[in-house]
Write a protein that holds these residues in place. Sequence first.
Motif, PDB file in Angstrom:
ATOM      1  N   THR A 149       0.897  -1.201  -0.060  1.00  0.00           N
ATOM      2  CA  THR A 149      -0.256   0.045  -0.007  1.00  0.00           C
ATOM      3  C   THR A 149       0.734   1.493  -0.072  1.00  0.00           C
ATOM      4  O   THR A 149       0.652   2.206  -0.656  1.00  0.00           O
ATOM      5  CB  THR A 149      -0.890  -0.054   1.260  1.00  0.00           C
ATOM      6  OG1 THR A 149      -1.791  -1.235   1.110  1.00  0.00           O
ATOM      7  CG2 THR A 149      -1.739   1.110   1.260  1.00  0.00           C
ATOM      8  N   TRP A 150       1.927   1.218   0.898  1.00  0.00           N
ATOM      9  CA  TRP A 150       2.765   2.248   0.953  1.00  0.00           C
ATOM     10  C   TRP A 150       3.670   2.616  -0.660  1.00  0.00           C
ATOM     11  O   TRP A 150       3.829   3.709  -0.872  1.00  0.00           O
ATOM     12  CB  TRP A 150       3.839   2.567   2.065  1.00  0.00           C
ATOM     13  CG  TRP A 150       3.045   2.904   3.300  1.00  0.00           C
ATOM     14  CD1 TRP A 150       2.508   2.174   4.349  1.00  0.00           C
ATOM     15  CD2 TRP A 150       2.984   4.277   3.491  1.00  0.00           C
ATOM     16  NE1 TRP A 150       2.073   3.025   5.143  1.00  0.00           N
ATOM     17  CE2 TRP A 150       2.145   4.214   4.915  1.00  0.00           C
ATOM     18  CE3 TRP A 150       3.183   5.547   2.963  1.00  0.00           C
ATOM     19  CZ2 TRP A 150       2.018   5.731   5.556  1.00  0.00           C
ATOM     20  CZ3 TRP A 150       2.915   6.653   3.629  1.00  0.00           C
ATOM     21  CH2 TRP A 150       2.307   6.811   4.832  1.00  0.00           C
ATOM     22  N   ARG A 157       1.333   4.211  -2.897  1.00  0.00           N
ATOM     23  CA  ARG A 157       1.274   5.692  -2.543  1.00  0.00           C
ATOM     24  C   ARG A 157       2.326   6.417  -3.054  1.00  0.00           C
ATOM     25  O   ARG A 157       2.124   7.313  -3.650  1.00  0.00           O
ATOM     26  CB  ARG A 157       1.139   5.710  -1.042  1.00  0.00           C
ATOM     27  CG  ARG A 157      -0.298   5.363  -0.344  1.00  0.00           C
ATOM     28  CD  ARG A 157      -0.404   5.435   1.215  1.00  0.00           C
ATOM     29  NE  ARG A 157      -1.549   5.085   1.436  1.00  0.00           N
ATOM     30  CZ  ARG A 157      -2.120   4.916   2.856  1.00  0.00           C
ATOM     31  NH1 ARG A 157      -0.964   5.057   3.554  1.00  0.00           N
ATOM     32  NH2 ARG A 157      -3.234   4.639   3.241  1.00  0.00           N
ATOM     33  N   ALA A 198      -2.713   9.549  -3.481  1.00  0.00           N
ATOM     34  CA  ALA A 198      -1.813   8.668  -2.829  1.00  0.00           C
ATOM     35  C   ALA A 198      -2.312   8.677  -1.284  1.00  0.00           C
ATOM     36  O   ALA A 198      -2.427   7.569  -0.630  1.00  0.00           O
ATOM     37  CB  ALA A 198      -0.438   9.170  -2.590  1.00  0.00           C
ATOM     38  N   LYS A 199      -3.013   9.772  -0.778  1.00  0.00           N
ATOM     39  CA  LYS A 199      -3.738   9.717   0.593  1.00  0.00           C
ATOM     40  C   LYS A 199      -4.810   8.831   0.705  1.00  0.00           C
ATOM     41  O   LYS A 199      -5.193   8.232   1.629  1.00  0.00           O
ATOM     42  CB  LYS A 199      -4.008  11.236   0.894  1.00  0.00           C
ATOM     43  CG  LYS A 199      -4.939  11.458   2.199  1.00  0.00           C
ATOM     44  CD  LYS A 199      -5.454  12.710   2.311  1.00  0.00           C
ATOM     45  CE  LYS A 199      -6.195  12.835   3.604  1.00  0.00           C
ATOM     46  NZ  LYS A 199      -6.689  14.033   3.863  1.00  0.00           N
ATOM     47  N   THR A 207      -5.390   5.728  -0.990  1.00  0.00           N
ATOM     48  CA  THR A 207      -5.150   4.529  -1.480  1.00  0.00           C
ATOM     49  C   THR A 207      -5.270   3.471  -0.447  1.00  0.00           C
ATOM     50  O   THR A 207      -4.428   3.555   0.781  1.00  0.00           O
ATOM     51  CB  THR A 207      -3.621   4.490  -1.874  1.00  0.00           C
ATOM     52  OG1 THR A 207      -3.271   5.389  -3.017  1.00  0.00           O
ATOM     53  CG2 THR A 207      -3.355   3.136  -2.466  1.00  0.00           C
TER      54      THR A 207
END
Length: 273
Positions: free
Chosen positions: A27-28, A31, A267-268, A270
């Motif tokens: 996930t990161w 992002r 990105a925030k 996601t």
Amino acid sequence: MQSNTGLHLKNSADRHARKAADHPALTWAARIGFVVTGLLHIMIGWIALKVATGSGGGEASNSGAMAQIASTPGGQVLLWVMTVGLVGLGLWHLCGLFVSEETKDKAKNVILGIVYLSLSISTFKFASGGSSSDGQKATSVTAKVMQMPGGVILLTIAGLIIIGVGAYNVYAGVTKRFEEKLRAGSTGGKVGSAIILSGMAGYIARGLAFAVLGIMVIWAGFSTDPQKASGLDSALRTIGQQPFGAVLLIVVALGFVLYGVFSIARAKYTSEA
């Protein structure tokens, strides 16, 4: 028995894919990938703006943006980070093949996964000290297709597909099709209006650029001139060469910048593929 075994394997693959898509590390990475695509769009918009105002330029494409990043202090390090982000975003989308419910969403995730993984290869080349040109690659591929039996037909089909992608981007921008995905990953389903407006302008600008690129691919096929299909940079410059083209190119360039801002903000939100 075989049917039950196949179903069990499919369910097991789906569970693993869902776990992978929701894994904090992936996930990161995704992002970071959204931030990377945002940065690339901002750079492309900036280059196109310079072309429109006659104050310089470069290649208004992903490779052109990477070349400019590579030339800045610390650029090589940033390109390595960008490579990791794009790989993560590509894998995150491919996991969406198993997570998404609808067939169209599955297909979209596969296509985007391939696109971002391919883009990560270009970024890797720049990070490793090499270089490439999207325009030259597009011209080379077009020339090879022209030499194939039915090459003009293949280029026409490719051009129509690109035009279709452009039309979908415009449609997505006008109807705010992207908003549902943002709200799904937001706290309380709330998304800032500035992000929505940036997304609308960005999608429409991208759609216009893709539509022009698709027309140029078809034109290249019928004129047997592969130089006419030399990528996004060529499409943007073609827009600038039309009547009132400088103004239109400035608008499109600003749209690319806004799409970049939207992608960074994306990105925030996601959370799921």
